[in-house]
Design an enzyme around this catalytic site. Structure first.
Site, short mmCIF file in Angstrom:
data_model
loop_
_atom_site.label_atom_id
_atom_site.label_comp_id
_atom_site.label_asym_id
_atom_site.label_seq_id
_atom_site.Cartn_x
_atom_site.Cartn_y
_atom_site.Cartn_z
N MET A 18 49.92 42.95 69.41
CA MET A 18 50.09 44.29 69.98
C MET A 18 50.02 45.33 68.88
O MET A 18 50.91 45.39 68.01
CB MET A 18 51.45 44.40 70.71
CG MET A 18 51.47 43.68 72.05
SD MET A 18 53.05 43.88 72.89
CE MET A 18 54.12 42.97 71.82
N CYS A 105 40.55 44.41 74.28
CA CYS A 105 41.14 45.75 74.18
C CYS A 105 40.45 46.70 75.18
O CYS A 105 39.23 46.84 75.18
CB CYS A 105 41.01 46.29 72.76
SG CYS A 105 41.78 47.91 72.61
N ARG A 230 54.60 42.30 75.84
CA ARG A 230 55.63 43.32 76.10
C ARG A 230 57.01 42.72 76.33
O ARG A 230 58.01 43.34 75.99
CB ARG A 230 55.19 44.19 77.29
CG ARG A 230 53.98 45.05 76.94
CD ARG A 230 53.32 45.58 78.18
NE ARG A 230 52.81 44.49 79.02
CZ ARG A 230 52.31 44.64 80.23
NH1 ARG A 230 52.27 45.85 80.77
NH2 ARG A 230 51.86 43.61 80.91
C1 LIG Z 1 51.02 48.50 73.05
C2 LIG Z 1 50.09 47.32 73.20
C3 LIG Z 1 49.22 47.02 72.17
C4 LIG Z 1 48.34 45.93 72.30
N1 LIG Z 1 47.50 45.63 71.26
C5 LIG Z 1 46.70 44.54 71.35
C6 LIG Z 1 45.91 44.13 70.24
O1 LIG Z 1 45.92 44.74 69.15
N2 LIG Z 1 45.12 43.04 70.42
C7 LIG Z 1 45.08 42.34 71.60
O2 LIG Z 1 44.35 41.35 71.70
N3 LIG Z 1 45.84 42.69 72.64
C8 LIG Z 1 46.66 43.75 72.53
N4 LIG Z 1 47.48 44.07 73.58
C9 LIG Z 1 47.51 43.21 74.78
C10 LIG Z 1 48.60 42.13 74.68
O3 LIG Z 1 48.29 41.21 73.65
C11 LIG Z 1 48.70 41.34 76.00
O4 LIG Z 1 47.46 40.74 76.26
C12 LIG Z 1 49.09 42.22 77.18
O5 LIG Z 1 50.12 43.12 76.84
C13 LIG Z 1 49.54 41.36 78.38
O6 LIG Z 1 50.59 40.51 78.04
P1 LIG Z 1 52.15 40.87 78.38
O7 LIG Z 1 52.22 41.09 79.87
O8 LIG Z 1 52.92 39.69 77.90
O9 LIG Z 1 52.45 42.15 77.64
C14 LIG Z 1 48.34 45.15 73.49
C15 LIG Z 1 49.24 45.46 74.51
C16 LIG Z 1 50.12 46.52 74.38
C17 LIG Z 1 51.07 46.83 75.51
#
Ligand SMILES: Cc1cc2nc3c(=O)[nH]c(=O)nc-3n(C[C@H](O)[C@H](O)[C@H](O)COP(=O)(O)O)c2cc1C
Length: 323
Positions: A18, A105, A230
């Site tokens: 993230m 992304c 998250r």
């Molecule tokens: C603030 C934020 C930044 C993120 N940055 C990246 C990143 O740099 N690279 C990536 O592959 N996914 C990124 N993601 C996506 C997360 O890795 C993940 O796929 C997404 O949040 C869903 O998973 P979760 O429901 O557990 O949060 C980001 C998500 C958030 C909310």
């Protein structure tokens, strides 16, 4: 169990990358509570090839962190390969376990440049990028994708197969489309379809917020492991909770004292890395989430928003213990 090259992850429990969050401080605290593997914030492949120092700082891994991969984004196979080669050598810090390629992304700036999730428009390019990167490095190449660009173009299976064909050792699937950004629900069916099609391990990602949702994700997708994004912000304890659920043990939520100590420890590590001026504003959004279950959270948050030093943050957080 998940294998990434020679590395074996017993529970397959990963911290998802993230940007703006999964810095060294967050990775360390999640590791302490059970994350077996983490991924850095994404870094621009182009910036690596330009020798940009800020980018190298984001990609630096230190020995006490356990297994960490560096994630790159970009769209040109040769530049991606060159950046992967440079980062895999890691002249500054320890070597990453793998180079992870961002193909998920959704943000306009990245998507508009044909990077991140835009790569899912073109599975042939996914193949070429993965091939170029995996041929350039002597550590595994992993790939993170979404379900597709939008509801009318759900092509995660095709994209994952293109990456596998290109030499990827593992695929992580976030079960949302680019159009969904972070709204709606992650689709477990599509993750399951990708898992059935692949020969390499799959990590499932999206909406894991506690032990039960982790078990549901594993059951519904057949995934080899899971990545939590998250759900781990301000809550690194989620990894212990999931391990307890996997092992059929009771989990007791951390006390307010433990939450305060953990938040402060994470902040201290971030300050050691970046200095107070940079670390405190960045950490505010994480600390706010540590306060989730506190009485008087709004007042404490307001104090933290004004705080400029570690001592001021500490005073505000410790006041929660007197509430
Ligand atoms: C603030 C934020 C930044 C993120 N940055 C990246 C990143 O740099 N690279 C990536 O592959 N996914 C990124 N993601 C996506 C997360 O890795 C993940 O796929 C997404 O949040 C869903 O998973 P979760 O429901 O557990 O949060 C980001 C998500 C958030 C909310």
């Amino acid at each position: 169990m998940v294998k990434i090259g020679n590395l074996e992850l017993k529970h397959g429990l990963c911290l998802a990358p993230m940007a703006g969050y999964t810095d060294r401080a967050m990775r360390l605290v999640c590791r302490k509570y059970g994350a077996e593997y983490s991924v850095t914030e994404m870094v621009s492949a182009k910036a690596v090839t330009f020798g940009d120092q800020k980018t190298f700082n984001l990609a630096r891994i230190l020995p006490d962190e356990g297994p960490v991969s560096v994630q790159i984004f970009g769209s040109e196979p040769e530049i991606m390969a060159q950046a992967a080669y440079t980062l895999a050598k890691a002249t500054d810090g320890v070597r990453p376990v793998a180079i992870d390629i961002n193909m998920g992304c959704p943000v306009n700036k990245i998507f508009g440049n044909g990077e991140g999730s835009a790569l899912m428009k073109n599975p042939e390019l996914i193949y070429r990028i993965t091939r170029a990167v995996s041929s350039a490095i002597d550590i595994p190449t992993t790939v993170k994708i979404r379900a597709g660009i939008n509801q009318n173009s759900i092509n995660a299976v095709e994209c994952a197969l293109a990456a596998e064909e290109g030499g990827a050792s593992l695929i992580c699937v976030h079960g949302r489309t680019r159009e969904q950004m972070y709204g709606g629900l992650a689709d477990r069916e599509i993750i399951k379809n990708v898992k059935s099609a692949l020969h390499i391990p799959l990590i499932a990602n999206g909406d894991i917020v506690d032990g039960q949702s982790a078990l549901n994700m594993l059951r519904d997708t057949g995934a080899d492991g899971i990545a939590i994004g998250r759900g781990a912000v301000g809550n690194p304890f989620i990894f212990t909770e999931i391990i307890s659920a996997l092992e059929g043990r009771e989990f007791s939520s951390p006390s307010i004292e433990e939450r305060v100590d953990t938040a402060l420890h994470q902040l201290k590590t971030a300050i050691e890395e970046k200095g107070e001026r940079m670390a405190i504003p960045e950490a505010r959004k994480q600390i706010a989430l540590y306060l989730r279950s506190f009485h008087g959270a709004a007042r404490i948050r307001a104090e933290i928003n004004r705080a400029l030093t570690y001592r001021e943050v500490e005073k505000a957080l410790r006041s929660a213990l007197d509430e």
